[in-house]
Scaffold this active site. Sequence first.
Site, short mmCIF file in Angstrom:
data_model
loop_
_atom_site.label_atom_id
_atom_site.label_comp_id
_atom_site.label_asym_id
_atom_site.label_seq_id
_atom_site.Cartn_x
_atom_site.Cartn_y
_atom_site.Cartn_z
N SER A 103 0.90 -1.32 0.11
CA SER A 103 0.01 -0.01 0.08
C SER A 103 0.89 1.43 -0.05
CB SER A 103 -0.91 -0.17 1.29
OG SER A 103 -1.68 -1.10 1.06
N LYS A 178 -6.34 1.97 -3.52
CA LYS A 178 -6.26 1.25 -2.17
C LYS A 178 -6.46 2.21 -0.91
CE LYS A 178 -5.48 -1.87 0.85
NZ LYS A 178 -4.25 -2.65 0.97
N LYS A 247 -1.55 4.63 8.42
CA LYS A 247 -0.74 4.80 7.20
C LYS A 247 -1.55 5.20 5.86
CE LYS A 247 0.69 2.09 4.37
NZ LYS A 247 1.57 1.20 3.67
#
Length: 307
Positions: A103, A178, A247
């Site tokens: 990611s 994503k 994150k």
Amino acid sequence: MSAGPGSLRVGVIGVGSMGWPMAARLAQAGHAVQVYDAAPGQAARFAAEVGGKAAATCRALAEGSELIITMLPTSAIVEQVLQGEDGVLAGLRPGSVVIEMSSGVPAHTQRLAAAVAAAGGELADAPVSGGVPRARTGELAIMFGGPAATLERVRPVLAAMGTSILHTGAVGSAHAMKALNNLVSAGGFLIGVEAMLIGQQFGLDPAVIVDVLNASTGMNNSTQKKFKQFVLSRQFNSGFGLDLMVKDLGIALGIAADTGTPTPFAALCHELWAAAGKSLGQGQDHTAVARLCEQLAGVELAATRGD
């Protein structure tokens, strides 16, 4: 290990909680798999338990691979494994494809793609959704950013790991998608936990709340696959870290800032998840964010019906 007819020589960098089952699916599909992991002995354990070959360095892995997959925590770590005298780019074979399945930060991914192109290869981003359970069964949802021709070239490898392969556009677009997917997932999780807390305080059984939501318009991934399994069970062990969710939410908010998009709800969502990370400490599963909601409410969720 040589590749059989229709198979490819695939190197996988990062055989942790997600990378291990993904690489295992590739080996089971007949691809010649090499693995590398920074954790001492991890690659050797994979080779012994699953098959394939453990590479001593990322350079050695690249020298023996047609296609290289990175499954790592951050874009910065991906850059580290690409660069240097023992990095992927030092051993990259002409025409090889690097598939960045972490990611990542879209702009960082685009810079890495330029570096790979300068070394004679090609980089595409292909992050996944579905978590460890679907990685084990090969039923991940895979987003792909890169040319359509490249997607068709690597489709046999992606198909061994996922049942849904969606082309999102140019390089970087899949990493953007994503992050946005995880933003929606994170928001749905928080509002679902708050609904269960409200309902429990009113007198409803949280397990019944989940059942009703799953039969109604409030259904989402968390109601289906997280609340009973990891929250009401008090297991909090889905396999995806809270720090990684924070994150990804930061990446989504960064894209919002870059595009000038006002995001008041997304900003609050990120703030709550980040607060949970600080309050609960390191090493927490992302489903443990429910504990922050419980602390704020002063109660703990407890299903009274066993199922």
